[in-house]
Scaffold this active site. Structure first.
Site, PDB file in Angstrom:
ATOM      1  N   GLU A 247      65.874   2.041  25.535  1.00 21.15           N
ATOM      2  CA  GLU A 247      64.959   2.821  24.694  1.00 21.15           C
ATOM      3  C   GLU A 247      65.767   3.931  24.053  1.00 21.15           C
ATOM      4  O   GLU A 247      66.266   4.823  24.723  1.00 21.15           O
ATOM      5  CB  GLU A 247      63.821   3.377  25.548  1.00 21.15           C
ATOM      6  CG  GLU A 247      62.647   3.884  24.709  1.00 21.15           C
ATOM      7  CD  GLU A 247      62.696   5.387  24.509  1.00 21.15           C
ATOM      8  OE1 GLU A 247      63.176   5.814  23.432  1.00 21.15           O
ATOM      9  OE2 GLU A 247      62.256   6.117  25.393  1.00 21.15           O
ATOM     10  N   CYS A 281      61.005  11.648  21.778  1.00 21.93           N
ATOM     11  CA  CYS A 281      61.484  10.486  21.024  1.00 21.93           C
ATOM     12  C   CYS A 281      60.395   9.895  20.148  1.00 21.93           C
ATOM     13  O   CYS A 281      60.665   9.424  19.050  1.00 21.93           O
ATOM     14  CB  CYS A 281      62.024   9.436  21.975  1.00 21.93           C
ATOM     15  SG  CYS A 281      60.809   8.803  23.136  1.00 21.93           S
TER      16      CYS A 281
END
Length: 501
Positions: A247, A281
């Site tokens: 990720e 994020c």
């Protein structure tokens, strides 16, 4: 959610054998932690092997009982845990409390749902194998390595740790060098409810420690961090064919359509872009607002953003930038946007005052500017006007990042969401998907691959185990050389009749 345990600005001492984690608000030492060597990491993985066997043998019910006990212990010690998170990251008390609330919710879901998602179940056998019973189950891989970030030092790695544990694996966790104490707290509390074996271990250190974990023989490696570091992790794991979950963050867009609730969209944009100092994020970094509502939206965003202030006190709107060198990135993006014709309607270069960055809202920024194309990871928003929501979708999809997104529209929300190339979309809200334990979290393109959370997150840390069992003989058995000359012809005739229409 994102940032890696790669290079560090933490201060090593005792010739790199120990290092200090620092409070980014004050520079004070929070704690000292060992720099684990490659040999120590290999030994941790070796110990995890026997721990994994013990943990898997407990079964779903036994593991759930231990994980539930861990959850209750974490809840009893939330105040202590929150203080530690604040000390190592500098984030506000409320930002830390929200993070830990999510940790508890996801831990509960993973423990409760693991048996249903992963347990053995019957599946249809099909025409050719009608005389066989077929079952499918998902078995633990064994030992899972996790490399975690500093911006959400508990919630993000727990998206892998909790789900890997619920699936029956042992875990070796490398926390960010900026937040090693959080990792130690998680492992220490877990050991209180599972004292028999080191089912969850922590190896602290710098990038070399993370690289050693990639090569230590784990059965899967889950990484959260930057795209360049993610590529290095993949390369290291490829040497031993170790599968990876990656990720790598994003440059998440928010689309404000012509029929949006503009006030709600403005509130969501400011919160999604500024909370946790913009170090999220899947937070909002770029906004595309339809021309018909742009003036109203920008005015509301300007008003709300101007009211926010960073600070080191617990009730501040948000805290400092946790990683000092990220301040330079934020400043460079703002400077580049202004030099290329963008305008600052809130803040500007003067807002960058290490270790704090005050809110910055930029408008009319060229689409090829760094503030639009690269992850800024600070309390900044780029707001650009577009003709309509359809143009907004085209611009949103133009980057290689594809983590999350948000859409505000009274009538077209789901339609617009369906056209976005990303892993998750919130309609008329921001980041709601991260708070739903049943939903998978992850991206496409430069945002990585694989999923944490939800049923997909549980299966990420398992392998499928399929079994067939012959129940009775059959006149038409094509899977033998004793089938006779007409068997295949009869089977094909059945297929034409049943499936050829």
């Amino acid at each position: 959610m994102t940032r890696t345990a790669a290079a560090s600005t933490a201060r090593p001492d005792d010739e790199q054998q120990r290092f200090a984690s620092l409070d980014p608000r004050t520079g004070e030492v929070v704690g000292h932690h060992p720099v684990r060597t490659e040999a120590e990491v290999v030994e941790a993985v070796r110990r995890a092997r026997s721990a994994a066997a013990f943990w898997a043998e407990l079964g779903f019910d036994g593991r759930r009982a231990r994980l539930d006990a861990w959850r209750r212990l974490l809840v009893r010690r939330l105040a202590e845990f929150q203080s530690l998170v604040c000390a190592e990251t500098g984030k506000s008390a409320d930002d830390a409390r929200i993070e830990l609330g999510l940790v508890v919710d996801h831990l509960r879901w993973a423990a409760k749902q693991a048996a249903k998602v992963l347990g053995r179940r019957k599946v249809a056998s099909g025409l050719l194998m009608h005389n066989h019973a077929a079952t499918l189950e998902y078995r633990p891989l064994g030992v899972v390595g996790v490399i975690g970030p500093w911006n959400y030092p508990a919630f993000t790695p727990m998206g892998s740790i909790a789900y890997a544990l619920a699936a029956g694996n042992a875990v070796v966790f490398k926390p960010s060098e900026h937040t090693p104490g959080v990792g130690e707290f998680l492992a220490g509390t877990f050991a209180e409810v599972v004292p028999e074996f080191p089912v969850l271990q922590v190896v602290t250190g710098f990038g070399e420690t993370g690289a050693a974990l990639c090569r230590a023989g784990v059965d899967k490696l889950a990484f959260t961090g930057s795209t360049p570091t993610g590529k290095r992790v993949m390369a290291a794991c490829a040497e031993s064919l170790t599968p990876v979950l990656v990720e790598c963050g994003g440059k998440d867009p928010l689309i404000v359509a012509e029929d949006a609730d503009v006030r709600a969209a403005a509130e969501a944009a400011v919160w999604g872009g500024m909370f946790n100092s913009g170090q999220t994020c899947a937070g909002v970094e770029r906004v595309y607002v339809a021309e018909a509502v742009a003036d109203e939206f920008i005015a509301l965003v300007t008003e709300k953003a101007r009211a926010l202030r960073p600070g080191g006190e617990p009730d501040a709107d948000f805290g400092p930038i946790t990683m000092p060198r990220q301040v330079e990135v934020i400043g460079a993006h703002v400077a580049d946007a202004l030099e290329r014709g963008g305008r600052a309607v809130v803040g500007g270069l003067e807002s960058v005052r290490p270790p704090y960055v005050e809110p910055v809202v930029l408008v009319d920024v060229p689409e090829d500017a760094a503030a639009v194309t690269e992850e800024t990871f600070g309390p900044t928003l780029v707001v650009n006007r577009v003709a309509d929501a359809d143009e907004a979708v085209r611009r949103a999809n133009a980057l290689r990042y594809g983590l999350g997104a948000a859409v505000f529209s009274r009538h077209r929300g789901e339609e617009l969401a369906g056209r976005l190339r990303c892993g998750m979309v919130a309609v008329n809200s921001v980041l709601a998907f991260a708070s739903v334990p049943a939903l998978p979290f992850g991206g496409v393109g430069d945002s990585g691959f694989g999923r944490i959370h939800g049923a997909d997150g549980l299966r990420e840390f398992t392998y499928a185990h399929a079994v067939t069992r012959k129940r009775f003989g059959t006149l038409l058995d094509p899977m033998t050389y004793d089938r006779g000359p007409r068997t295949v012809r009869h089977v094909l005739r059945l297929i034409r009749v049943l499936y050829g229409r």
